[in-house]
Design a protein around this motif. Structure first.
Motif, PDB file in Angstrom:
ATOM      1  N   GLY A  75       0.803  -1.238   0.000  1.00 54.33           N
ATOM      2  CA  GLY A  75       0.000   0.000   0.000  1.00 54.33           C
ATOM      3  C   GLY A  75       0.830   1.279   0.000  1.00 54.33           C
ATOM      4  O   GLY A  75       0.281   2.382  -0.026  1.00 54.33           O
ATOM      5  N   GLN A  76       2.163   1.137   0.073  1.00 57.33           N
ATOM      6  CA  GLN A  76       2.985   2.361   0.141  1.00 57.33           C
ATOM      7  C   GLN A  76       2.936   3.176  -1.161  1.00 57.33           C
ATOM      8  O   GLN A  76       2.807   4.403  -1.097  1.00 57.33           O
TER       9      GLN A  76
ATOM     10  N   LEU B 140       1.291   4.580   6.790  1.00 57.24           N
ATOM     11  CA  LEU B 140      -0.072   4.101   6.557  1.00 57.24           C
ATOM     12  C   LEU B 140      -0.885   4.144   7.844  1.00 57.24           C
ATOM     13  O   LEU B 140      -2.099   4.269   7.827  1.00 57.24           O
TER      14      LEU B 140
ATOM     15  N   LYS C 294      -0.289   5.157  -1.192  1.00 52.19           N
ATOM     16  CA  LYS C 294      -0.266   6.291  -0.253  1.00 52.19           C
ATOM     17  C   LYS C 294       0.586   7.431  -0.843  1.00 52.19           C
ATOM     18  O   LYS C 294       0.213   8.614  -0.785  1.00 52.19           O
TER      19      LYS C 294
END
Ligand code: GAP
Length: 504
Positions: free
Chosen positions: A419-420, A469, A423
């Motif tokens: 998910g980096q 996150l 983001k």
């Protein structure tokens, strides 16, 4: 800084996409350069700030963008067709072609020794320096041609004319002298000849009335322009310092006769302050007054803004007091009334209210492409530090003012998963919405990405990691100090924006 550093800057420019040799795959075109994805940003940032300072922040300067080709009579009036010449000399020994006024001087009559054909190790020749008082800059030889004048303007033809065919028809089959052939050629070429402008300045004089009247400008006022200029330079040198195609940022500032001294002071201060606000080494800028014998015949004062380049002090901008010479010359050649009527002023000649006069001009004339080189030289830094094991390592960075830097920040996910990237791309979107040019970069290790952005002058690296996150914080790394700080994501734009305005 040595010439070795100059080589490093040239190499960085190519490797990182600032400046490439033009037509490189065909062996390159001498002295022509292409600005790559980062170079175009740097050049545009410099030009934008010049425009902001010269036009947007002033009440008394307006801009124009004139055509590169102008009526040939413009260049007759300005003196470029008759006088824009360099004294050209050929060396009969090594075949070097050079400018007489730039050649190494030597006392006339002095005996000298140099290599045949200019090749070291070949036979030596004895010669005597001629009355010209200089020698060949390449082989040091004294066997030189006479000086001949070479016009530096690029000439081309406009319209559906084939001047060459016309000339050939007149010449073919006739036994003509070289002078007669030259006359036929000139007669065929001249009517449709146009020139690429050798300076942006003349359009500001030629459009003086249109600008003054359409904008209701009151003297003192200025006209500013940024654009390409072309000079068929005999010597091109120092990368983009002197090239045949370059860009200028010029302003013609029209003022009342007698006030040119105070306006010269004003522009000297303004222009020096502009360079220094971006510079790391402010002491590498200086003003040099022209000696009387350097001044053009129409000029009553001139100062060069000089920078200490890797090869020594040299010009980046000329600030000239050009009197009323240019407007008078254009009035004379065009028949237009290039003067200004001030109802509120007493005519010094008659003592009556209302004074018509030809304005005097102060001209701050800078090279945009030369300014690119200066800010690259000023920013180029090598820092040697020791790692934990005591090994020394060198970090190369461009300490560009954030306003000039191609990217204002780099947004980096620490890893390309979990998910980096998503983001990081949210942050990218917010920066782009705020109109800030940033780079999203998820290739290579984080260390390599930091090194790359140091080398291209990105002031901040903003890294998204696992914690980001959860806590909506990012690590912001400063290019110059390499220090890292944890800040809330919502503050990131503000931090970067504040630095853009630092010292301005
Ligand atoms: N209108 C006045 C004028 O053009 P200049 O000193 O010939 O004056 C102004 O040019 C500036 O333009 C110079 O200070 C330099 O920065 C830049 N310039 C002139 N010739 C150049 C060239 N061949 N290559 C790159 N820049 C040049």
């Amino acid at each position: 800084m040595s010439n070795d550093v100059m080589q490093k800057i040239v190499s960085l420019c190519k490797r990182r996409g600032f400046i490439f040799q033009s037509s490189e795959i065909y062996g390159g075109l001498k002295s022509c350069y292409d600005y790559g994805p980062l170079g175009v940003e740097l050049k545009r940032n410099i030009a934008d700030d010049w425009w902001r300072t010269m036009v947007y922040e002033r009440e008394d300067v307006v801009g124009i963008d004139a055509s590169i080709m102008m009526h040939s009579d413009v260049w007759k009036a300005s003196g470029h067709l008759g006088g824009f010449n360099d004294p050209l000399v050929d060396c009969k020994n090594c075949k070097e072609r050079f400018r007489a006024d730039k050649a190494p001087t030597a006392p006339p009559g002095e005996e000298i020794v140099y290599f045949k054909n200019g090749k070291s190790g070949s036979d030596k020749i004895k010669g005597e320096v001629g009355q010209c008082g200089y020698v060949c800059p390449n082989c040091g030889g004294s066997d030189l041609s006479d000086e001949r004048q070479f016009n530096m303007m690029f000439r081309t033809q406009m319209g559906p004319v084939d001047a060459m065919s016309e000339a050939i028809e007149k010449i073919a089959g006739n036994a003509l002298t070289p002078e007669e052939i030259r006359t036929h050629l000139n007669n065929a070429i001249q009517p449709s000849a146009v020139y690429l402008r050798p300076e942006t300045a003349q359009a500001m004089f030629a459009q003086f009335l249109n600008v003054q009247q359409s904008q209701s400008m009151k003297v003192p006022f200025g006209i500013a322009q940024i654009g390409k200029s072309f000079r068929n330079e005999i010597i091109t040198e120092h990368f983009i310092f002197r090239s045949c195609e370059f860009e200028q940022m010029e302003c013609e500032f029209f003022c009342e006769p007698g006030t040119e001294g105070e306006w010269m002071e004003h522009w000297k201060n303004e222009r020096m302050a502009w360079y220094k606000k971006f510079a790391n080494a402010k002491d590498k800028f200086r003003l040099r007054a022209h000696d009387d014998d350097e001044l053009a015949h129409y000029s009553n004062a001139c100062f060069d803004v000089e920078y200490e380049y890797p090869w020594g002090w040299d010009e980046v901008e000329g600030i000239a007091s050009r009197t009323d010479y240019d407007l008078k010359k254009h009035a004379e050649h065009s028949g237009a009334k290039l003067s200004y009527f001030d109802q509120q002023k007493e005519d010094p000649a008659t003592g009556k209210m209302g004074w018509r006069y030809v304005p005097y001009v102060i001209e701050p004339a800078a090279g945009l492409t030369r300014a690119v080189l200066i800010f690259l030289c000023d920013a180029y830094t090598e820092e040697t530090t020791e790692d934990a094991e005591g090994k020394s390592k060198t970090r190369t960075l461009l300490k560009l003012h954030p306003r000039l830097a191609p990217y204002k920040a780099a947004i980096l996910p620490l890893v390309k998963k979990d998910g980096q990237p998503e983001k990081a791309l949210e942050i990218v979107k917010a920066f782009r919405k705020a109109g800030i040019n940033i780079s999203y970069d998820d290739k290579q290790s984080i260390g390599k990405r930091y090194a790359k952005h140091d080398e291209i002058g990105t002031p901040y690296c903003i890294t998204v990691d696992k914690e980001s996150l959860e806590d909506n914080h990012v690590t912001i790394r400063d290019r110059d100090t390499a220090t890292q700080e944890r800040i809330p994501i919502e503050n990131a734009i503000k931090v970067v924006q504040e630095r853009l305005n630092a010292g301005l």
